[in-house]
Design a protein around this motif. Structure first.
Motif, PDB file in Angstrom:
ATOM      1  N   ASN A 106       0.638  -1.066  -0.055  1.00 38.29           N
ATOM      2  CA  ASN A 106      -0.006  -0.028   0.042  1.00 38.29           C
ATOM      3  C   ASN A 106       0.796   1.389   0.100  1.00 38.29           C
ATOM      4  O   ASN A 106       1.856   1.250   0.875  1.00 38.29           O
ATOM      5  N   HIS A 107       0.662   2.320  -1.156  1.00 36.35           N
ATOM      6  CA  HIS A 107       1.352   3.220  -1.242  1.00 36.35           C
ATOM      7  C   HIS A 107       1.444   4.341   0.159  1.00 36.35           C
ATOM      8  O   HIS A 107       2.671   4.728   0.492  1.00 36.35           O
ATOM      9  N   ALA A 108       0.422   4.570   0.580  1.00 38.55           N
ATOM     10  CA  ALA A 108       0.366   4.962   2.197  1.00 38.55           C
ATOM     11  C   ALA A 108       1.064   4.610   3.130  1.00 38.55           C
ATOM     12  O   ALA A 108       1.802   5.325   3.917  1.00 38.55           O
ATOM     13  N   ALA A 110       3.625   2.806   2.738  1.00 38.82           N
ATOM     14  CA  ALA A 110       5.054   2.943   2.490  1.00 38.82           C
ATOM     15  C   ALA A 110       5.337   4.372   2.774  1.00 38.82           C
ATOM     16  O   ALA A 110       6.580   4.488   3.571  1.00 38.82           O
ATOM     17  N   HIS A 111       4.566   5.353   2.524  1.00 40.43           N
ATOM     18  CA  HIS A 111       5.138   6.738   2.839  1.00 40.43           C
ATOM     19  C   HIS A 111       5.542   6.858   4.471  1.00 40.43           C
ATOM     20  O   HIS A 111       6.157   7.675   4.844  1.00 40.43           O
ATOM     21  N   VAL A 112       4.317   6.393   5.155  1.00 39.50           N
ATOM     22  CA  VAL A 112       4.511   6.586   6.725  1.00 39.50           C
ATOM     23  C   VAL A 112       5.543   5.772   7.089  1.00 39.50           C
ATOM     24  O   VAL A 112       6.490   6.066   7.961  1.00 39.50           O
ATOM     25  N   LEU A 127       0.856  12.597   9.636  1.00 41.97           N
ATOM     26  CA  LEU A 127       0.255  13.519   8.700  1.00 41.97           C
ATOM     27  C   LEU A 127       0.797  13.382   7.413  1.00 41.97           C
ATOM     28  O   LEU A 127       1.878  13.543   6.893  1.00 41.97           O
ATOM     29  N   TYR A 128      -0.046  12.666   6.506  1.00 45.02           N
ATOM     30  CA  TYR A 128       0.318  12.252   5.181  1.00 45.02           C
ATOM     31  C   TYR A 128      -0.412  13.113   4.066  1.00 45.02           C
ATOM     32  O   TYR A 128      -1.529  13.213   4.024  1.00 45.02           O
ATOM     33  N   VAL A 129       0.615  13.746   3.525  1.00 42.28           N
ATOM     34  CA  VAL A 129       0.022  14.916   2.822  1.00 42.28           C
ATOM     35  C   VAL A 129       0.763  14.812   1.330  1.00 42.28           C
ATOM     36  O   VAL A 129       2.037  14.780   1.088  1.00 42.28           O
ATOM     37  N   ALA A 285       8.957  12.463  -1.996  1.00 41.53           N
ATOM     38  CA  ALA A 285       8.530  12.320  -3.258  1.00 41.53           C
ATOM     39  C   ALA A 285       8.342  10.857  -3.429  1.00 41.53           C
ATOM     40  O   ALA A 285       8.644  10.017  -2.716  1.00 41.53           O
ATOM     41  N   ASP A 286       7.400  10.357  -4.232  1.00 42.46           N
ATOM     42  CA  ASP A 286       7.203   8.982  -4.541  1.00 42.46           C
ATOM     43  C   ASP A 286       8.503   8.311  -5.042  1.00 42.46           C
ATOM     44  O   ASP A 286       9.389   8.868  -5.601  1.00 42.46           O
ATOM     45  N   ASN A 287       8.877   7.306  -4.327  1.00 46.68           N
ATOM     46  CA  ASN A 287      10.123   6.601  -4.599  1.00 46.68           C
ATOM     47  C   ASN A 287      10.012   4.894  -4.063  1.00 46.68           C
ATOM     48  O   ASN A 287       9.121   4.320  -3.702  1.00 46.68           O
TER      49      ASN A 287
END
Ligand code: FE2
Length: 325
Positions: A106-108, A110-112, A127-129, A285-287
């Motif tokens: 899941n992309h989100a 991964a960001h967290v 806070l995912y923005v 940034a997306d990675n």
């Protein structure tokens, strides 16, 4: 145990390698967005044309051969269907050809997780923005371990709001970061402010800002749009921290690269005697490295995914993901 990750949910094709939680490489190619915005089929063509080159670069900067890779992860969603499918196809091909496990990420999440891991946060809310998302999230144990969404945008992501404003205001390049540059030295113009509990909305304020361009300078409107929307995010986040009794905040996603947002949240966290964690810009940034990092966690926790279950899901919400680690 090197693990490869492929990210292709939007205009960035990112491929990275991690080993034991350390980033070994993080390579990318970005589709250049025109004033027509993102055309998913064109971006998907771009990703498929570049996947081999970016893969080779990711392996060579990690000083590895493809045969050294022990597992592969790809972004299952959320994102643009045609773009997601390129990453999924590449990961499936690698998994089949080299007989290694494959993990849908899941992309989100991964960001967290990338910020949480790299910054060593222990018990944060996040806070995912980004362009498409704006959410306040945190881990909950019941009914299964998952990221609960405490608050979120009720219409568009804050990044999309800046991008749409930039396009409508004919900024060049028509991109959210251009709004941030225009905002420097502006003065405040009154704007609507919509926070409902821990949720917020952005379309009203954007329409209002476009109207304000008649009679106000672009600088003042850009400044006010930025200050108002970031204040809304700060207020909702502070409410979540207070209600949940948390002292750590992870800021992640594309818009986390904004120096002004970092500054405002950092002031708020200082006043609350808490800590703000923000990763290096390449991980906001997306990675691909963030996808590899989560795939490695899934591998280590004993999760298994069959090739047949490795699909894509355009609206794959973070709260649907069972966190096994
Ligand atoms: Fe993203």
């Amino acid at each position: 145990m090197p693990v490869l990750g492929i990210e292709s949910s939007a205009h960035t094709l990112g491929i990275g390698v991690v080993g034991s939680g350390k980033v070994l490489s993080n390579e990318k190619e970005m589709y250049r967005i025109t004033d027509k915005g993102i055309i998913p089929a064109r971006v998907a063509d771009f990703h498929s044309e570049n996947v081999r080159t970016v893969l080779d670069r990711a392996l060579s900067s990690a000083k590895l051969e493809i045969e050294d890779i022990d597992a592969v992860g790809y972004t299952k969603g959320p994102g643009l269907g045609p773009c997601l499918r390129i990453g999924q196809l590449a990961a499936r091909a690698i998994s089949e050809r080299y007989k290694i496990p494959i993990f849908p990420v899941n992309h989100a999440v991964a960001h967290v997780e990338v910020t949480k891991s790299l910054c060593r946060a222990k018990d944060p809310i996040a806070l995912y923005v980004s362009g498409g998302n704006s959410q306040i999230i945190g881990l909950e144990a019941k009914p299964y371990k998952h990221y609960h969404i405490y608050g979120e945008t009720l219409d568009i992501g804050v990044g999309n709001m800046f991008d749409s404003f930039a396009r409508e205001a004919k900024l060049n390049p028509a991109w959210g970061s251009t709004v941030a540059k225009e905002a420097v030295g502006g003065s405040y113009v009154q704007m609507p402010y919509t926070v409902k509990g821990m949720d917020f909305t952005f379309t009203g304020i954007m329409t209002n800002a476009l109207g304000l361009l008649k009679g106000n300078s672009l600088r003042d409107v850009a400044y006010s749009l930025q200050e108002t929307s970031f204040s809304m995010l700060c207020e909702a986040t502070e409410r979540a921290l207070l209600l949940l009794g948390k002292k750590e905040l992870v800021l992640c996603g594309g818009v986390a690269q904004s120096a002004r947002l970092q500054q405002m949240l950092s002031a708020m966290m200082r006043a609350r005697r808490g800590r703000l964690f923000v990763a290096d810009n390449q991980f906001n940034a997306d990675n691909g490295a963030m996808i590899a990092l989560v795939a490695e966690k899934m591998l280590r926790s004993g999760e298994k995914a069959s090739l047949d279950s490795c699909d894509v899901e355009q609206r794959y919400r973070i709260d649907k993901v069972n966190i096994a680690w």
